[in-house]
Design a protein around this motif. Structure first.
Motif, PDB file in Angstrom:
ATOM      1  N   UNK A 145       0.867  -1.167   0.000  1.00 24.76           N
ATOM      2  CA  UNK A 145       0.000   0.000   0.000  1.00 24.76           C
ATOM      3  C   UNK A 145       0.910   1.225   0.000  1.00 24.76           C
ATOM      4  N   UNK A 146       0.417   2.393  -0.418  1.00 23.26           N
ATOM      5  CA  UNK A 146       1.262   3.594  -0.353  1.00 23.26           C
ATOM      6  C   UNK A 146       1.773   3.870   1.056  1.00 23.26           C
ATOM      7  N   UNK A 147       0.938   3.594   2.066  1.00 24.17           N
ATOM      8  CA  UNK A 147       1.369   3.811   3.442  1.00 24.17           C
ATOM      9  C   UNK A 147       2.517   2.904   3.834  1.00 24.17           C
ATOM     10  N   UNK A 148       2.449   1.640   3.440  1.00 21.34           N
ATOM     11  CA  UNK A 148       3.535   0.710   3.735  1.00 21.34           C
ATOM     12  C   UNK A 148       4.815   1.119   3.011  1.00 21.34           C
ATOM     13  N   UNK A 149       4.675   1.560   1.757  1.00 22.06           N
ATOM     14  CA  UNK A 149       5.843   1.979   0.992  1.00 22.06           C
ATOM     15  C   UNK A 149       6.492   3.213   1.617  1.00 22.06           C
ATOM     16  N   UNK A 150       5.656   4.156   2.094  1.00 24.09           N
ATOM     17  CA  UNK A 150       6.193   5.354   2.732  1.00 24.09           C
ATOM     18  C   UNK A 150       6.929   4.998   4.022  1.00 24.09           C
ATOM     19  N   UNK A 151       6.381   4.058   4.769  1.00 22.47           N
ATOM     20  CA  UNK A 151       7.026   3.634   6.013  1.00 22.47           C
ATOM     21  C   UNK A 151       8.387   2.998   5.720  1.00 22.47           C
ATOM     22  N   UNK A 152       8.464   2.169   4.678  1.00 19.07           N
ATOM     23  CA  UNK A 152       9.733   1.559   4.314  1.00 19.07           C
ATOM     24  C   UNK A 152      10.725   2.604   3.815  1.00 19.07           C
ATOM     25  N   UNK A 153      10.237   3.584   3.064  1.00 13.98           N
ATOM     26  CA  UNK A 153      11.100   4.663   2.578  1.00 13.98           C
ATOM     27  C   UNK A 153      11.840   5.314   3.740  1.00 13.98           C
ATOM     28  N   UNK A 154      11.101   5.617   4.808  1.00 11.38           N
ATOM     29  CA  UNK A 154      11.695   6.300   5.949  1.00 11.38           C
ATOM     30  C   UNK A 154      12.565   5.352   6.766  1.00 11.38           C
ATOM     31  N   UNK A 155      12.065   4.146   7.027  1.00 15.50           N
ATOM     32  CA  UNK A 155      12.817   3.203   7.849  1.00 15.50           C
ATOM     33  C   UNK A 155      14.137   2.813   7.195  1.00 15.50           C
ATOM     34  N   UNK A 156      14.158   2.757   5.858  1.00 12.53           N
ATOM     35  CA  UNK A 156      15.362   2.372   5.135  1.00 12.53           C
ATOM     36  C   UNK A 156      16.203   3.572   4.720  1.00 12.53           C
ATOM     37  N   UNK A 157      15.793   4.777   5.134  1.00 10.22           N
ATOM     38  CA  UNK A 157      16.574   5.997   4.898  1.00 10.22           C
ATOM     39  C   UNK A 157      16.851   6.209   3.419  1.00 10.22           C
ATOM     40  N   UNK A 158      15.801   6.073   2.600  1.00 11.10           N
ATOM     41  CA  UNK A 158      15.922   6.229   1.154  1.00 11.10           C
ATOM     42  C   UNK A 158      15.413   7.585   0.698  1.00 11.10           C
ATOM     43  N   UNK A 159      15.867   7.989  -0.467  1.00 15.46           N
ATOM     44  CA  UNK A 159      15.281   9.172  -1.110  1.00 15.46           C
ATOM     45  C   UNK A 159      14.030   8.784  -1.893  1.00 15.46           C
ATOM     46  N   UNK A 160      13.983   7.548  -2.399  1.00 13.30           N
ATOM     47  CA  UNK A 160      12.825   7.096  -3.164  1.00 13.30           C
ATOM     48  C   UNK A 160      12.636   5.606  -2.934  1.00 13.30           C
ATOM     49  N   UNK A 161      11.432   5.137  -3.273  1.00 11.68           N
ATOM     50  CA  UNK A 161      11.102   3.717  -3.079  1.00 11.68           C
ATOM     51  C   UNK A 161      10.090   3.331  -4.153  1.00 11.68           C
ATOM     52  N   UNK A 162      10.456   2.405  -5.019  1.00 11.48           N
ATOM     53  CA  UNK A 162       9.615   1.953  -6.119  1.00 11.48           C
ATOM     54  C   UNK A 162       8.898   0.680  -5.692  1.00 11.48           C
ATOM     55  N   UNK A 163       7.567   0.624  -5.933  1.00 14.21           N
ATOM     56  CA  UNK A 163       6.776  -0.517  -5.476  1.00 14.21           C
ATOM     57  C   UNK A 163       5.592  -0.735  -6.410  1.00 14.21           C
ATOM     58  N   UNK A 164       4.856  -1.807  -6.195  1.00 12.01           N
ATOM     59  CA  UNK A 164       3.624  -2.078  -6.934  1.00 12.01           C
ATOM     60  C   UNK A 164       2.451  -1.882  -5.981  1.00 12.01           C
ATOM     61  N   UNK A 165       1.521  -1.022  -6.358  1.00  9.52           N
ATOM     62  CA  UNK A 165       0.375  -0.732  -5.489  1.00  9.52           C
ATOM     63  C   UNK A 165      -0.526  -1.959  -5.398  1.00  9.52           C
ATOM     64  N   UNK A 166      -0.749  -2.423  -4.178  1.00  7.24           N
ATOM     65  CA  UNK A 166      -1.485  -3.660  -3.969  1.00  7.24           C
ATOM     66  C   UNK A 166      -2.952  -3.530  -4.375  1.00  7.24           C
ATOM     67  N   UNK A 167      -3.488  -2.317  -4.412  1.00  5.50           N
ATOM     68  CA  UNK A 167      -4.894  -2.094  -4.763  1.00  5.50           C
ATOM     69  C   UNK A 167      -5.099  -1.857  -6.255  1.00  5.50           C
ATOM     70  N   UNK A 180      11.246  20.261   1.503  1.00  2.00           N
ATOM     71  CA  UNK A 180      10.499  20.059   2.742  1.00  2.00           C
ATOM     72  C   UNK A 180      10.785  18.721   3.407  1.00  2.00           C
ATOM     73  N   UNK A 181      11.215  17.729   2.636  1.00  9.23           N
ATOM     74  CA  UNK A 181      11.411  16.394   3.190  1.00  9.23           C
ATOM     75  C   UNK A 181      10.129  15.600   3.318  1.00  9.23           C
ATOM     76  N   UNK A 182       8.984  16.190   2.943  1.00  7.40           N
ATOM     77  CA  UNK A 182       7.716  15.475   3.021  1.00  7.40           C
ATOM     78  C   UNK A 182       7.704  14.331   2.019  1.00  7.40           C
ATOM     79  N   UNK A 183       6.916  13.307   2.320  1.00  8.60           N
ATOM     80  CA  UNK A 183       6.828  12.134   1.449  1.00  8.60           C
ATOM     81  C   UNK A 183       5.684  12.315   0.465  1.00  8.60           C
ATOM     82  N   UNK A 184       5.961  12.128  -0.830  1.00 10.29           N
ATOM     83  CA  UNK A 184       4.954  12.246  -1.872  1.00 10.29           C
ATOM     84  C   UNK A 184       4.835  10.926  -2.629  1.00 10.29           C
ATOM     85  N   UNK A 185       3.672  10.724  -3.245  1.00 15.52           N
ATOM     86  CA  UNK A 185       3.388   9.506  -4.002  1.00 15.52           C
ATOM     87  C   UNK A 185       3.109   9.852  -5.451  1.00 15.52           C
ATOM     88  N   UNK A 186       3.719   9.084  -6.362  1.00 10.32           N
ATOM     89  CA  UNK A 186       3.418   9.183  -7.791  1.00 10.32           C
ATOM     90  C   UNK A 186       3.047   7.795  -8.290  1.00 10.32           C
TER      91      UNK A 186
END
Length: 254
Positions: A145-167, A180-186
């Motif tokens: 989910x986007x929320x899970x991907x965002x959590x992994x992005x932060x926990x793994x200290x990444x600038x970006x994280x590519x994933x497949x949306x489960x929905x 800003x450092x805010x997390x965005x989704x594309x």
């Protein structure tokens, strides 16, 4: 690589790259073992990698990366750079323990960790004509989910994280905003990522001065990322055609 074993349940490994005084290398090994004890039960496979570059364009030449697998919270990774090896070791291991505690107690590491750290590693100032794609990875994207991907992005200290949306089934890209450092989704299938060929992606990466460019390739809606490496070269991540995996497996790390 030096392999150290603190107890059977936790494998501790320390890797030293570049020239370091012997006492600094021993300090890193001792601090890694202390950190393994501080992480407590449920921590597995602690890794510490310490690199010292000789490139004169880098003002913080001591780069430390630490990561650990937590049984109850998943992987955690930190990568920071300072002027001295011991300072980098202390900073990265202390940050790793702090993030592990927050993940266990609160389920996240807080929004304070999403800002661009003053100790983030620096890019080698390599002339444009000498840059190349030094790493090309084709990966099977994990379903998140986007929320899970965002959590992994932060926990793994990444600038970006590519994933497949489960929905939706679309390729998705979560990333940190440069300012800003805010997390965005594309989402690739929604048109949020531009359709580019590799040459144009490289041109935008160079002209924009950003750490990466997310895009979809010609002829498909699959997400890709062309990014700057800290050694001054480029890296490219592309999904395996038609390939996606279940929620239990991590996607590629940048």
């Amino acid at each position: 690589m030096t392999r150290l074993r603190h107890r059977p349940a936790l494998d501790v490994r320390v890797e030293i790259r570049g020239e370091l005084p012997r006492e600094d290398a021993e300090y890193a090994r001792a601090r890694a073992l202390d950190t393994a004890t501080a992480l407590g039960p449920g921590a597995r496979a602690l890794r510490l990698r310490l690199t010292r570059t000789q490139d004169r364009s880098i003002s913080r030449p001591a780069l430390a990366q630490a990561d650990v697998e937590l049984d109850d919270a998943g992987p955690v990774r930190v990568q920071l750079a300072t002027g001295t090896a011991r300072e980098s070791v202390d900073l990265v291991l202390g940050t790793l323990v702090g993030r592990a505690v927050r993940l266990r107690e609160q389920g996240d590491i807080g929004f304070a960790a999403t800002y661009e750290s003053a100790y983030r590693p620096q890019y080698v100032d390599r002339p444009l004509a000498r840059r190349r794609i030094a790493r090309h990875k084709t990966v099977v994207l994990a379903r998140r989910t986007p929320g899970q991907a965002a959590r992994e992005l932060i926990a793994l200290d990444r600038r970006f994280h590519l994933f497949a949306d489960v929905t939706t089934g679309w390729d998705g890209l979560v990333h940190r905003c440069p300012l800003s450092g805010a997390v965005e989704l594309c989402a690739a299938g929604s048109g949020a990522l531009p359709r580019l060929d590799l040459a144009e992606a490289g041109r935008r990466l160079w002209l924009g001065g950003r750490p990466f460019v997310g895009y979809t390739g010609p002829g498909d809606d699959r997400g890709r990322v062309l990014y700057r490496r800290y050694d001054g070269h480029y890296g490219l991540i592309e999904p395996v055609s038609g390939g996606r995996i279940g929620a239990g497996t991590l996607s590629a790390r940048n």
